[in-house]
Design an enzyme around this catalytic site. Structure first.
Site, short mmCIF file in Angstrom:
data_model
loop_
_atom_site.label_atom_id
_atom_site.label_comp_id
_atom_site.label_asym_id
_atom_site.label_seq_id
_atom_site.Cartn_x
_atom_site.Cartn_y
_atom_site.Cartn_z
N HIS A 106 1.46 -7.76 -12.86
CA HIS A 106 0.24 -8.24 -12.37
C HIS A 106 0.39 -6.64 -11.24
O HIS A 106 -1.06 -6.41 -10.31
CB HIS A 106 0.74 -9.15 -11.17
CG HIS A 106 0.46 -10.34 -11.86
ND1 HIS A 106 1.78 -11.15 -12.66
CD2 HIS A 106 -0.61 -11.65 -11.60
CE1 HIS A 106 1.28 -12.51 -12.71
NE2 HIS A 106 0.26 -12.20 -12.55
N ALA A 142 -1.03 -3.05 -10.52
CA ALA A 142 -2.36 -2.68 -11.02
C ALA A 142 -1.86 -0.78 -11.02
O ALA A 142 -2.67 -0.09 -12.48
CB ALA A 142 -3.37 -2.53 -9.99
N LYS A 158 1.00 0.11 -12.46
CA LYS A 158 0.91 0.12 -13.56
C LYS A 158 0.71 0.25 -15.01
O LYS A 158 0.44 1.13 -16.03
CB LYS A 158 2.19 -0.97 -13.77
CG LYS A 158 3.39 -0.45 -14.60
CD LYS A 158 4.66 -1.59 -14.66
CE LYS A 158 5.58 -1.53 -13.16
NZ LYS A 158 6.51 -3.26 -13.93
N ASP A 204 10.03 -2.90 -18.17
CA ASP A 204 10.92 -3.28 -16.98
C ASP A 204 11.97 -2.01 -16.92
O ASP A 204 12.13 -1.19 -17.64
CB ASP A 204 12.33 -5.01 -17.57
CG ASP A 204 12.66 -5.08 -16.23
OD1 ASP A 204 12.22 -5.43 -15.30
OD2 ASP A 204 13.99 -4.79 -16.37
N GLY A 256 6.56 2.31 -5.13
CA GLY A 256 7.44 2.58 -6.00
C GLY A 256 8.10 3.44 -5.02
O GLY A 256 7.76 3.51 -3.41
N ASP A 302 8.36 6.31 -5.41
CA ASP A 302 8.21 7.26 -6.07
C ASP A 302 8.79 8.48 -4.19
O ASP A 302 8.87 9.60 -5.14
CB ASP A 302 6.65 8.11 -5.96
CG ASP A 302 6.62 7.65 -7.86
OD1 ASP A 302 7.02 7.30 -8.56
OD2 ASP A 302 5.37 6.56 -7.96
#
Length: 197
Positions: A11, A13, A15, A70, A155, A157
């Protein structure tokens, strides 16, 4: 395998956008969110197990071939943590909380011991019961900064130092990140396996 459309078992966006850019225009990537809002329980103990579990679930729900990613951050000093729990490291409170918890865990750790790698496993299944999922892995080596830097990405980053570019992952332009990242490396392998390279 009909590869004009794939459902992405996510879900996220960010990624979806990142992976679609890497896949190119020959394959349309659709979000599992078009079919269901329910996330499968990630009960695997590895990136590989969770990627396969998510891909099978997405294929079952959508009726389409499914791609699952993953991925996470494995910090050497923390024995590979947060690892498969990267997205929910701070009990599901989001990226800022995850980053704050990681900085706290490493607060007295010297630079030389802050090595880390982003890990990505892509799993592609033709259907929910596919006995031969395609698996591709990508690793991106770097280290954890002492404070967040940069505005791009998502995330971890802002905390991930990229030695070959002398900046954080969040300071890279999206087009550069899409060539260097763990996801880019896994996707390059997948494109080759699918004859898209």
């Amino acid at each position: 395998m009909n590869l004009q459309q794939l459902v992405l078992a996510s879900h996220n966006a960010g990624k979806l956008k990142e992976l679609q850019a890497m896949l190119g225009t020959s394959v349309q990537l659709r979000s599992i969110g078009e079919f269901s809002q329910v996330e499968p329980e990630e009960t695997g103990l590895s990136f590989v197990e969770n990627a396969i579990l998510k891909a099978r679930n997405a294929a079952r729900i959508s009726g389409l071939p499914a791609l699952a990613d993953d991925s996470g951050l494995a910090v050497d000093f923390l024995g590979g943590a947060p690892g498969i729990y990267s997205a929910r490291y701070a009990d599901g409170k989001g990226d800022a909380a995850n980053n704050a918890k990681l900085l706290e865990a490493l607060k007295d750790v010297p630079e030389a011991e802050r090595g880390a790698q982003f890990v990505c496993v892509l799993a592609l299944v033709r259907h929910a019961d596919d006995p031969l999922p395609i698996l591709c892995e990508g690793l991106w080596h770097g280290r954890i900064l002492f404070q967040a830097s940069g505005e791009h990405g998502f995330g971890y980053d802002p905390l991930f130092w990229v030695p070959e570019r002398d900046c954080s992952s969040a300071e890279l332009a999206p087009v550069d990140k899409n060539q260097l990242s763990h996801r880019a490396r896994a996707m390059a392998l997948l494109r080759k396996r699918l004859g898209l390279a």
